[in-house]
Structure formats: structure tokens, C-alpha cells
Design a protein around this motif. Structure first.
Motif, PDB file in Angstrom:
ATOM      1  N   ALA A   1      45.048 129.650 -27.250  1.00 28.59           N
ATOM      2  CA  ALA A   1      44.468 130.394 -28.367  1.00 28.59           C
ATOM      3  C   ALA A   1      43.124 131.000 -27.978  1.00 28.59           C
ATOM      4  CB  ALA A   1      44.312 129.485 -29.581  1.00 28.59           C
TER       5      ALA A   1
ATOM      6  N   MET B   1      50.112 135.521 -33.748  1.00 31.58           N
ATOM      7  CA  MET B   1      49.466 136.492 -32.861  1.00 31.58           C
ATOM      8  C   MET B   1      50.247 137.796 -32.829  1.00 31.58           C
ATOM      9  SD  MET B   1      48.410 133.863 -29.798  1.00 31.58           S
ATOM     10  CE  MET B   1      48.267 135.150 -28.582  1.00 31.58           C
TER      11      MET B   1
ATOM     12  N   SER C   1      43.600 133.825 -25.326  1.00 32.48           N
ATOM     13  CA  SER C   1      44.229 134.974 -25.987  1.00 32.48           C
ATOM     14  C   SER C   1      43.243 135.700 -26.888  1.00 32.48           C
ATOM     15  CB  SER C   1      45.438 134.518 -26.811  1.00 32.48           C
ATOM     16  OG  SER C   1      46.443 133.985 -25.980  1.00 32.48           O
ATOM     17  N   GLN C   2      42.422 134.954 -27.593  1.00 34.48           N
ATOM     18  CA  GLN C   2      41.446 135.569 -28.493  1.00 34.48           C
ATOM     19  C   GLN C   2      40.438 136.403 -27.713  1.00 34.48           C
ATOM     20  OE1 GLN C   2      38.259 133.221 -30.437  1.00 34.48           O
ATOM     21  NE2 GLN C   2      39.251 133.812 -32.377  1.00 34.48           N
TER      22      GLN C   2
ATOM     23  N   ASN D   1      49.847 132.703 -20.593  1.00 39.97           N
ATOM     24  CA  ASN D   1      49.318 131.365 -20.859  1.00 39.97           C
ATOM     25  C   ASN D   1      50.333 130.336 -20.397  1.00 39.97           C
ATOM     26  OD1 ASN D   1      46.720 131.782 -22.259  1.00 39.97           O
ATOM     27  ND2 ASN D   1      47.960 132.817 -23.801  1.00 39.97           N
TER      28      ASN D   1
ATOM     29  N   LEU E   1      51.893 129.722 -33.102  1.00 38.12           N
ATOM     30  CA  LEU E   1      50.763 130.565 -32.726  1.00 38.12           C
ATOM     31  C   LEU E   1      51.248 131.922 -32.224  1.00 38.12           C
ATOM     32  CD1 LEU E   1      47.683 130.830 -32.121  1.00 38.12           C
ATOM     33  CD2 LEU E   1      48.190 129.864 -29.852  1.00 38.12           C
ATOM     34  N   THR E   2      52.309 131.920 -31.442  1.00 41.02           N
ATOM     35  CA  THR E   2      52.869 133.170 -30.914  1.00 41.02           C
ATOM     36  C   THR E   2      53.261 134.112 -32.042  1.00 41.02           C
ATOM     37  OG1 THR E   2      53.668 132.107 -28.888  1.00 41.02           O
ATOM     38  CG2 THR E   2      54.774 134.147 -29.564  1.00 41.02           C
TER      39      THR E   2
ATOM     40  N   ASN F   1      53.281 133.536 -23.796  1.00 37.68           N
ATOM     41  CA  ASN F   1      52.953 132.120 -23.830  1.00 37.68           C
ATOM     42  C   ASN F   1      54.130 131.318 -23.290  1.00 37.68           C
ATOM     43  OD1 ASN F   1      50.445 132.573 -25.123  1.00 37.68           O
ATOM     44  ND2 ASN F   1      51.467 132.700 -27.111  1.00 37.68           N
TER      45      ASN F   1
ATOM     46  N   VAL G   1      47.669 124.120 -26.298  1.00 37.55           N
ATOM     47  CA  VAL G   1      47.614 125.043 -27.445  1.00 37.55           C
ATOM     48  C   VAL G   1      46.235 125.673 -27.608  1.00 37.55           C
ATOM     49  CG1 VAL G   1      48.082 125.345 -29.898  1.00 37.55           C
ATOM     50  CG2 VAL G   1      49.277 123.574 -28.621  1.00 37.55           C
ATOM     51  N   ARG G   2      45.203 124.843 -27.704  1.00 37.65           N
ATOM     52  CA  ARG G   2      43.883 125.402 -27.983  1.00 37.65           C
ATOM     53  C   ARG G   2      43.421 126.343 -26.876  1.00 37.65           C
ATOM     54  NH1 ARG G   2      39.119 121.283 -28.410  1.00 37.65           N
ATOM     55  NH2 ARG G   2      39.172 121.545 -26.140  1.00 37.65           N
TER      56      ARG G   2
END
Length: 241
Positions: free
Chosen positions: A109, A160, A112-113, A79, A156-157, A130, A105-106
């Protein structure tokens, strides 16, 4: 590091660190799926290294989710997409703040999701890197939205890494300092701007895009099998001073 037989998704692959990361992955055997807003940049990357390009505005959540699904299946994810809108905090407006968070950021996410759900469904391991920034650690003037986005990316990292680790998916982030992309080189090589930053950098130079891309590839590789949930500065010692 060989990535033969693996497919890697790279966001922000049109320019800068993302472009160099995509090039190195392709050179070392990976099939690369490149996401970028610029169809022209993607066409150039496809011609250079054979990467498959998907044009998408990562500020659009629905389009981002669709593009991530189109990129599957894959084994690795970087990312790297990011933007910055410079504004003094007292003059920062809602629209620019929201756009920086959406892209930086979004989008990470969402991609990644989608990527991780597919790996879990298939019962396959994987790795995500990331691309954060030393702006996660330091409060640079006029960078409120950007610094907030990179702090969020590091948080977030960690989440995750915690949740995806049991599924065999490692997640880390890198935090580059000043990196001489084509655009950054024009600004930071000017002595009046870059001089003070360079003076604080123990190794005596700014990073090139390959300096960052090589670390990203290391974290994606099996050589980094026991590294997860970390944010690794690539700053020539800037944060140590």
C-alpha cells in the motif's frame, strides 16, 4: 512485450518470483529498480541485468516510504515482497501476525501510494501488479496470517483499481499456486508433501517462477489495457477442482 523506455519498480526482487520478474523486465528493455532486504541479492541482480538496487526492510513503514520515493520516477510497479510465518491459529502470536501484514500488505500500500501520487502529479499513466496467492481463496492450515494478508491484498487491489483507474493507472493482482522457487522446490518436490497438491493440479505440474513472471509482464503491458481490478490465478487449474 517490449518495455523499452519504461522504468519498473519491483519489490521482493532479490529472490523467487520477484527476481525472475525483474530479470524478464530488464531483458525486454525496462530500466529496473529493485527493492529487497538483502543487499547481497541486490548486488547479484545488478551484476546480472543492471538493475538499480535499494535495500530496505519493508516491515519498517518509514523506511519503505523513503525507499519508494528514492525509486522514482517510474512507470510500472510490481509488489512482490512477501513473508510467511507458519503458526496454528490457536497458537498464533500478535508479533508474527503484525509482521506478515506489514510486509505483505502495508508495504504494498505504501509503495503503491508513493508511486501513484507521482504518476498523478506528472499526469502519466501506469500499471501496478500485486502478487497475491491462492491462499487468498483457500484456508490452508497454519497459514492464518498469510491467508489474511493475501485476502487483504486482493481487497486493496480492487480499491486501488477503482480509485486510480480514472488517472490512467491500472491495478491487478496475480494469485500463484505452488511456485518452485529455490526454497519451495526443496519442500514441495518431496512426494509425501507435494504429491496430494500435485494430484489436484490438472496441468500435472507446479509453476516455475517464469510462469508467474510472464503473466505479471502481460498485465503490466499495453496488451492488457482493458484488464483492471482483477485477481488472476496462476495455479494450473488447482482452484477449479
Amino acid at each position: 512485450m517490449s518495455f523499452e523506455g519504461r522504468t519498473a519498480i519491483v519489490t521482493g526482487a532479490g529472490k523467487g518470483i520477484g527476481r525472475r520478474t525483474a530479470e524478464l523486465l530488464a531483458e525486454r528493455g525496462a530500466r529496473v529498480v529493485a527493492l529487497s532486504r538483502s543487499a547481497e541479492d541486490l548486488a547479484a541482480l545488478e551484476q546480472a541485468v543492471g538493475a538499480r538496487g535499494i535495500a530496505v526492510d519493508l516491515a519498517d513503514a518509514a523506511a519503505t516510504r523513503a525507499a519508494a520515493g528514492e525509486a522514482l520516477p517510474a512507470d510500472l510497479l510490481v509488489n512482490c515482497a512477501g513473508i510467511n510465518i507458519l503458526e496454528p491459529f490457536l497458537e498464533m502470536n500478535d508479533e508474527s501476525f503484525d509482521r506478515v501484514q506489514a510486509v505483505n500488505v502495508r508495504a504494498a500500500a505504501i509503495v503503491s501510494q508513493v508511486f501513484a501520487r507521482d504518476l498523478v502529479r506528472r499526469g502519466q499513466p501506469g500499471a501496478i501488479v500485486n502478487v497475491s496467492s491462492i491462499s487468498s481463496f483457500l484456508g490452508f492450515r497454519d497459514h492464518a496470517a498469510y491467508c489474511a494478508s493475501k485476502g487483504a491484498m486482493d481487497g486493496l487491489t480492487r480499491v486501488m483499481a477503482n480509485e486510480l483507474g480514472p488517472h490512467g493507472i491500472r491495478v491487478n493482482s496475480v494469485a500463484p499456486g505452488i511456485t518452485l522457487t529455490d526454497l519451495a522446490r526443496v519442500a514441495w518436490e518431496a512426494p509425501e508433501k507435494g504429491g496430494p497438491m500435485l494430484a489436484r493440479t490438472p496441468v500435472g505440474r507446479f509453476a516455475e517462477t517464469a510462469d508467474v513472471a510472464e503473466v505479471i509482464l502481460f498485465l503490466l503491458s499495453d496488451a492488457a489495457a482493458m484488464i483492471a481490478g482483477t485477481t488472476l490465478p496462476i495455479d494450473g487449474g488447482f482452484l477449479a477442482v
